[in-house]
Structures are given as C-alpha cells and as structure tokens.
Design a protein around this motif. Sequence first.
Motif, short mmCIF file in Angstrom:
data_model
loop_
_atom_site.label_atom_id
_atom_site.label_comp_id
_atom_site.label_asym_id
_atom_site.label_seq_id
_atom_site.Cartn_x
_atom_site.Cartn_y
_atom_site.Cartn_z
N UNK A 202 0.79 -1.23 0.00
CA UNK A 202 0.00 0.00 0.00
C UNK A 202 0.82 1.28 0.00
N UNK A 203 0.22 2.33 -0.55
CA UNK A 203 0.88 3.63 -0.61
C UNK A 203 1.11 4.22 0.78
N UNK A 204 0.18 3.96 1.70
CA UNK A 204 0.32 4.54 3.04
C UNK A 204 1.58 4.03 3.73
N UNK A 205 1.94 2.78 3.48
CA UNK A 205 3.15 2.23 4.09
C UNK A 205 4.41 2.86 3.47
N UNK A 206 4.34 3.19 2.18
CA UNK A 206 5.47 3.87 1.56
C UNK A 206 5.69 5.25 2.17
N UNK A 207 4.59 5.94 2.47
CA UNK A 207 4.69 7.25 3.11
C UNK A 207 5.35 7.12 4.47
N UNK A 208 4.97 6.11 5.22
CA UNK A 208 5.57 5.87 6.53
C UNK A 208 7.06 5.57 6.38
N UNK A 209 7.39 4.76 5.40
CA UNK A 209 8.79 4.41 5.16
C UNK A 209 9.60 5.66 4.80
N UNK A 210 9.00 6.53 4.01
CA UNK A 210 9.67 7.78 3.63
C UNK A 210 9.92 8.65 4.87
N UNK A 211 8.93 8.70 5.76
CA UNK A 211 9.09 9.46 7.01
C UNK A 211 10.21 8.87 7.87
N UNK A 212 10.27 7.55 7.91
CA UNK A 212 11.32 6.89 8.70
C UNK A 212 12.69 7.19 8.13
N UNK A 213 12.78 7.26 6.81
CA UNK A 213 14.05 7.60 6.17
C UNK A 213 14.49 9.02 6.50
N UNK A 214 13.52 9.90 6.62
CA UNK A 214 13.82 11.30 6.91
C UNK A 214 14.18 11.50 8.38
N UNK A 215 13.47 10.83 9.28
CA UNK A 215 13.67 11.04 10.71
C UNK A 215 14.86 10.26 11.25
N UNK A 216 14.97 9.00 10.84
CA UNK A 216 16.03 8.10 11.30
C UNK A 216 16.16 8.08 12.83
N UNK A 217 15.01 8.15 13.50
CA UNK A 217 15.00 8.08 14.97
C UNK A 217 14.16 6.87 15.38
N UNK A 218 14.81 5.77 15.77
CA UNK A 218 14.05 4.55 16.08
C UNK A 218 13.14 4.68 17.29
N UNK A 219 13.38 5.66 18.15
CA UNK A 219 12.49 5.83 19.31
C UNK A 219 11.14 6.41 18.89
N UNK A 220 11.13 7.15 17.78
CA UNK A 220 9.87 7.66 17.25
C UNK A 220 9.30 6.75 16.16
N UNK A 221 10.18 6.16 15.36
CA UNK A 221 9.76 5.23 14.31
C UNK A 221 10.71 4.03 14.35
N UNK A 222 10.38 3.03 15.13
CA UNK A 222 11.30 1.90 15.33
C UNK A 222 11.77 1.22 14.06
N UNK A 223 10.97 1.27 12.99
CA UNK A 223 11.39 0.61 11.75
C UNK A 223 12.71 1.18 11.24
N UNK A 224 13.01 2.43 11.59
CA UNK A 224 14.24 3.05 11.08
C UNK A 224 15.48 2.35 11.59
N UNK A 225 15.36 1.61 12.69
CA UNK A 225 16.52 0.86 13.21
C UNK A 225 16.93 -0.27 12.26
N UNK A 226 16.04 -0.64 11.34
CA UNK A 226 16.32 -1.75 10.43
C UNK A 226 16.65 -1.29 9.01
N UNK A 227 16.49 0.00 8.74
CA UNK A 227 16.68 0.49 7.37
C UNK A 227 18.17 0.68 7.10
N UNK A 228 18.78 -0.34 6.63
CA UNK A 228 20.20 -0.35 6.31
C UNK A 228 20.56 -1.74 5.84
#
Length: 237
Positions: A202-228
Amino acid sequence: MAISDLQFPAGVVTHGFERAQHLASALAERVAAALREAIAENGQATLVVSGGRSPIAFFQALAMQALPWSKVLVSLADERWVPVSHEDSNEALVRRHLLQGPAAEARLLGLYHSAGSLEQAAELTEQALRELPPIDVLVLGMGTDGHTASLFPGSPNLPQALQADCPRRCLPMLAPSVPHQRLTLTLPVLKAARLQILAIEGQSKLVVLEQALQQRDPHHMPISAFIGAPLNIYWCP
C-alpha cells in the motif's frame, strides 16, 4: 509513488510488485531458497516471521515450497499476550496458514506463556528462547506508526529493547492503539538475522517508510533501526 522512488542507504535492496499475490509468491521463493542454503550449510534453518493479516498469502505460498521442513525451526518476531486459542494469536495464525501439509513437519517455537503478569510471561519466554538458534531468515512487517515486531513508539520498554547490547531476548511491550499487551524479540536478536526482509503493501506504508528515512529516529519510528544493509524490502501498491 513507488518503492523505487525512495532513496535508501547503500546495501538496502528493494523489490516492487504490481499485485499482492506476486509479492507473496516471490517472497516465498526467496525465503525458501535462503532456508535451503542454511540447511545445506548447517543441517538446519531458523525462520522468524511476523503476524497480522498481511503475511497470510506469503505463509500459504511458503507452505507449498519444497523444503526439508523437519529441519526448519519457525518462531515469531512478536506475539500478543493471548492464549493460542485466541483469534488474535500470531502463533495460531502461523499454525493455521504456514504449518500445513509438508510444512507441518517444521518445529514451532512460540512466544506465549500463561503467567500472572506480562512481565512474568516475558521471563518465561526469555527462558524458552534459549533454544532459538541464530536467525537465518527474518520477515518483518510495519505499522502505520512506524512500529515493527512489537517495538511500539512510546512503549515504556522501547529504549531498552532498542539497545544494541540489550541483554534480553524478549521484553514485554505495550501497544498504544490496540487492546492486547505484547511480547517482542529485541533489536540485537532481530538484527543478527542473516537475511532480513521487510514486506509491506500500500501507498500509506510507503509514506511511513519515507518518514522513517527522513527522521532516522528509532524511538519515534522503530522501523528506522532496520533500514540499512542487509535489508530487503518487498512492496506492492
């Protein structure tokens, strides 16, 4: 927007599909190949998956793969603290949709334990997870709040669970927007997986992923801890 439109760190591999069934089939083939490779090298393989409704088609496709299933150990990235008989149990979901036919020969290491409190249940799960070998394949999902497994933003134990040197394999977690208390594997256990996959739709999940890429703070968006590296992302609209 498509998955190819996002800019990921080096080492992240993306796979885009037009339909959910195509994603499920390709993901099942990739996971099965990795499990076969692990079995060839070590005589056994460990697969850790997530629950929810999204992975059902993947589970069903994977169950049809030709594998020496008796050499596969299946476990969960997280679990709702409900009995296996409950309709929201991740273990029940895996038993119902993955461990069918020849795949029923796989061994399942569940996370749920009956106890007087969530913390006591987590301690029992911690003991049971001593039997969990290093993870060969990890398949994660992601919520619209950026959580993955049951690593929820705002949960009291999240900072501990995200520590690279967290001594616990399992911690109790609280999901802010759903009724059930949770159990989750911690970051160092999950991040040690040989093949790490994030499957989203879904598109909504892509938007979330884009936000995680921008924030890169796993305490606010835990998925960012895995983006690498070595993350593989499977997506369809």
